[in-house]
Design a protein around this motif. Structure first.
Motif, PDB file in Angstrom:
ATOM      1  N   LEU A   1       5.855   1.920 -10.703  1.00 36.70           N
ATOM      2  CA  LEU A   1       5.549   1.272  -9.677  1.00 36.70           C
ATOM      3  C   LEU A   1       4.743  -0.035  -9.905  1.00 36.70           C
ATOM      4  O   LEU A   1       4.696  -0.804  -8.801  1.00 36.70           O
ATOM      5  CB  LEU A   1       5.053   2.089  -8.446  1.00 36.70           C
ATOM      6  CG  LEU A   1       5.657   3.132  -7.884  1.00 36.70           C
ATOM      7  CD1 LEU A   1       5.002   3.906  -6.609  1.00 36.70           C
ATOM      8  CD2 LEU A   1       7.198   2.959  -7.382  1.00 36.70           C
ATOM      9  N   LYS A   2       4.055  -0.151 -11.184  1.00 35.85           N
ATOM     10  CA  LYS A   2       3.343  -1.306 -11.472  1.00 35.85           C
ATOM     11  C   LYS A   2       2.270  -1.463 -10.462  1.00 35.85           C
ATOM     12  O   LYS A   2       1.909  -2.651 -10.128  1.00 35.85           O
ATOM     13  CB  LYS A   2       4.281  -2.272 -11.706  1.00 35.85           C
ATOM     14  CG  LYS A   2       5.225  -2.210 -12.688  1.00 35.85           C
ATOM     15  CD  LYS A   2       6.023  -3.291 -12.812  1.00 35.85           C
ATOM     16  CE  LYS A   2       7.268  -3.269 -13.843  1.00 35.85           C
ATOM     17  NZ  LYS A   2       8.161  -4.361 -14.015  1.00 35.85           N
TER      18      LYS A   2
ATOM     19  N   GLU B   1       9.918  -4.016  -5.850  1.00 36.52           N
ATOM     20  CA  GLU B   1      10.652  -4.955  -6.755  1.00 36.52           C
ATOM     21  C   GLU B   1      11.161  -5.952  -6.007  1.00 36.52           C
ATOM     22  O   GLU B   1      11.164  -7.200  -6.391  1.00 36.52           O
ATOM     23  CB  GLU B   1      11.692  -4.049  -7.419  1.00 36.52           C
ATOM     24  CG  GLU B   1      11.250  -3.363  -8.658  1.00 36.52           C
ATOM     25  CD  GLU B   1      12.025  -2.663  -9.798  1.00 36.52           C
ATOM     26  OE1 GLU B   1      13.268  -2.791  -9.062  1.00 36.52           O
ATOM     27  OE2 GLU B   1      11.977  -2.073 -10.564  1.00 36.52           O
ATOM     28  N   GLN B   2      11.684  -5.596  -4.717  1.00 36.91           N
ATOM     29  CA  GLN B   2      12.259  -6.639  -3.885  1.00 36.91           C
ATOM     30  C   GLN B   2      11.203  -7.433  -3.270  1.00 36.91           C
ATOM     31  O   GLN B   2      11.470  -8.703  -3.166  1.00 36.91           O
ATOM     32  CB  GLN B   2      12.874  -5.920  -2.470  1.00 36.91           C
ATOM     33  CG  GLN B   2      13.489  -6.833  -1.419  1.00 36.91           C
ATOM     34  CD  GLN B   2      14.033  -5.997  -0.366  1.00 36.91           C
ATOM     35  OE1 GLN B   2      14.427  -4.922  -0.394  1.00 36.91           O
ATOM     36  NE2 GLN B   2      14.002  -6.634   0.924  1.00 36.91           N
TER      37      GLN B   2
ATOM     38  N   GLN C   1       1.123  -1.078   0.048  1.00 39.96           N
ATOM     39  CA  GLN C   1      -0.125   0.063  -0.004  1.00 39.96           C
ATOM     40  C   GLN C   1       1.012   1.228  -0.075  1.00 39.96           C
ATOM     41  O   GLN C   1       1.815   1.306   0.757  1.00 39.96           O
ATOM     42  CB  GLN C   1      -0.993  -0.037   1.118  1.00 39.96           C
ATOM     43  CG  GLN C   1      -1.802   1.407   1.470  1.00 39.96           C
ATOM     44  CD  GLN C   1      -2.452   1.737   2.625  1.00 39.96           C
ATOM     45  OE1 GLN C   1      -1.800   1.224   3.652  1.00 39.96           O
ATOM     46  NE2 GLN C   1      -3.538   2.324   2.697  1.00 39.96           N
ATOM     47  N   LEU C   2       0.542   2.087  -1.001  1.00 40.55           N
ATOM     48  CA  LEU C   2       1.001   3.603  -0.820  1.00 40.55           C
ATOM     49  C   LEU C   2      -0.237   4.359  -0.734  1.00 40.55           C
ATOM     50  O   LEU C   2      -1.349   4.151  -1.404  1.00 40.55           O
ATOM     51  CB  LEU C   2       1.538   4.033  -1.949  1.00 40.55           C
ATOM     52  CG  LEU C   2       2.609   5.259  -2.156  1.00 40.55           C
ATOM     53  CD1 LEU C   2       3.511   5.147  -1.007  1.00 40.55           C
ATOM     54  CD2 LEU C   2       2.955   5.516  -3.477  1.00 40.55           C
TER      55      LEU C   2
ATOM     56  N   ALA D   1      11.747   6.632  -5.971  1.00 41.27           N
ATOM     57  CA  ALA D   1      12.924   5.776  -6.387  1.00 41.27           C
ATOM     58  C   ALA D   1      13.244   4.669  -5.333  1.00 41.27           C
ATOM     59  O   ALA D   1      13.247   3.301  -5.503  1.00 41.27           O
ATOM     60  CB  ALA D   1      14.203   6.400  -6.498  1.00 41.27           C
ATOM     61  N   ARG D   2      13.074   4.917  -4.046  1.00 49.15           N
ATOM     62  CA  ARG D   2      13.262   4.007  -3.038  1.00 49.15           C
ATOM     63  C   ARG D   2      11.879   3.230  -2.857  1.00 49.15           C
ATOM     64  O   ARG D   2      12.204   1.990  -2.773  1.00 49.15           O
ATOM     65  CB  ARG D   2      13.481   4.658  -1.616  1.00 49.15           C
ATOM     66  CG  ARG D   2      14.736   5.454  -1.394  1.00 49.15           C
ATOM     67  CD  ARG D   2      14.714   6.037  -0.035  1.00 49.15           C
ATOM     68  NE  ARG D   2      16.013   6.869   0.373  1.00 49.15           N
ATOM     69  CZ  ARG D   2      16.179   7.605   1.174  1.00 49.15           C
ATOM     70  NH1 ARG D   2      15.256   7.953   1.841  1.00 49.15           N
ATOM     71  NH2 ARG D   2      17.497   7.995   1.522  1.00 49.15           N
ATOM     72  N   ILE D   3      11.028   3.635  -3.026  1.00 52.90           N
ATOM     73  CA  ILE D   3       9.554   2.940  -3.163  1.00 52.90           C
ATOM     74  C   ILE D   3       9.664   1.742  -4.175  1.00 52.90           C
ATOM     75  O   ILE D   3       9.268   0.629  -3.819  1.00 52.90           O
ATOM     76  CB  ILE D   3       8.358   3.827  -2.977  1.00 52.90           C
ATOM     77  CG1 ILE D   3       8.384   4.537  -1.646  1.00 52.90           C
ATOM     78  CG2 ILE D   3       7.201   3.068  -3.237  1.00 52.90           C
ATOM     79  CD1 ILE D   3       7.282   5.622  -1.760  1.00 52.90           C
ATOM     80  N   LYS D   4      10.096   2.184  -5.256  1.00 57.24           N
ATOM     81  CA  LYS D   4      10.153   1.168  -6.382  1.00 57.24           C
ATOM     82  C   LYS D   4      10.977   0.147  -6.152  1.00 57.24           C
ATOM     83  O   LYS D   4      10.846  -1.008  -6.492  1.00 57.24           O
ATOM     84  CB  LYS D   4      10.600   2.123  -7.744  1.00 57.24           C
ATOM     85  CG  LYS D   4      10.558   1.077  -8.876  1.00 57.24           C
ATOM     86  CD  LYS D   4      11.015   1.687 -10.174  1.00 57.24           C
ATOM     87  CE  LYS D   4      10.878   0.927 -11.453  1.00 57.24           C
ATOM     88  NZ  LYS D   4      11.835  -0.187 -11.434  1.00 57.24           N
TER      89      LYS D   4
END
Length: 260
Positions: A85-86, A45-46, A8-9, A38-41
């Motif tokens: 962010l897909k 992905e992780q 969630q964002l 960028a950090r959230i992306k």
């Protein structure tokens, strides 16, 4: 046993870059550098790698309005960043500052749908945005229902709601849940809400059949999810300082445990 992860964002308010945020650690308050798309992306992905893609990523809205770069571009500067962010779906609130036409313009540029079960055109009564979508992950069919913030046509400037009206969504939701379960054969129902945390608790209490409410609007930093009438409810602060993660353990079409 299957596992599904919800990311969630909520209430980003145009915060693209890292910023200083007041946080509490071990009883002490201090400022720390937080957030940044960028950090959230990288985090998204992780988690997708860790879970072999068994992830649904959701955005509660108040995303494309707030900072100068967001407002000056009527939200469009954030479109390629949010697409990266897909996300699987979002709902809306301050996006209506660009008028309902502006909301539809933004929606047309996104790779994922804006959802709202409770926003109607005044001229013909049709929905401005799709009410729900179905996402298939981890062998599960998940119905995602969007509820936009209902105060847009009540307490905000008239241009925000020109030609549209809003309901709370509580009257529409039970029939939608029934349709998703009986006709669309979903395993889980997730409500993506911008009502606010107290209103979401009331909604869960009065509505059967919700598995999860992904909550927004009130900027609550929830360290633990709560459960109300079988619905798991969580919210994750604001400004992209925090990302919510809810891991669901599922047997058949029933959530048997969760980790938040």
């Amino acid at each position: 046993m299957r596992t599904l992860t919800l990311l969630q964002l909520n209430d980003l308010h145009g915060y693209i870059e890292p910023h200083r945020e007041l946080v509490r650690d071990k009883g002490e308050w201090s400022f720390a550098e937080m957030g940044g798309l960028a950090r959230i992306k990288a985090l998204f992905e992780q988690v997708r790698r860790e879970t072999a893609g068994a992830v649904i990523a959701l955005d509660n809205g108040d995303t494309f309005h707030g900072t100068h770069v967001a407002v000056a571009s009527r939200g469009h500067a954030l479109v390629p960043l949010m697409n990266a962010l897909k996300m699987d779906a979002m709902t809306v609130h301050w996006e209506f500052a660009y008028t309902p036409t502006g909301v539809c313009d933004l929606a047309a540029c996104l790779d994922y749908p804006m959802l709202a079960i409770n926003c109607y055109r005044k001229d013909d009564g049709s929905l401005l945005l799709p009410p729900w979508r179905i996402v298939e992950r981890a062998g599960l069919r998940v119905g995602i229902v969007g509820i936009a913030c209902p105060i847009v046509d009540k307490t905000m400037p008239p241009a925000f709601s020109e030609g549209v009206r809003f309901t709370i969504g509580n009257e529409e939701l039970p029939g939608t849940i029934q349709q998703l379960r009986a006709r669309e054969d979903v395993d889980l129902v997730v409500v993506l809400s911008h009502l606010g945390f107290p209103q979401d608790v009331k909604l869960a209490r009065e509505t059967d059949g919700i598995d999860v409410i992904v909550s927004g609007h009130t900027h609550n930093r929830m360290h633990e999810a709560i459960v109300e009438n079988g619905a798991i409810i969580f919210q994750s602060g604001c400004h992209g300082s925090f990302v919510g993660r809810l891991d669901l353990m599922i047997e058949g079409d029933r959530v048997v445990s969760h980790r938040h």
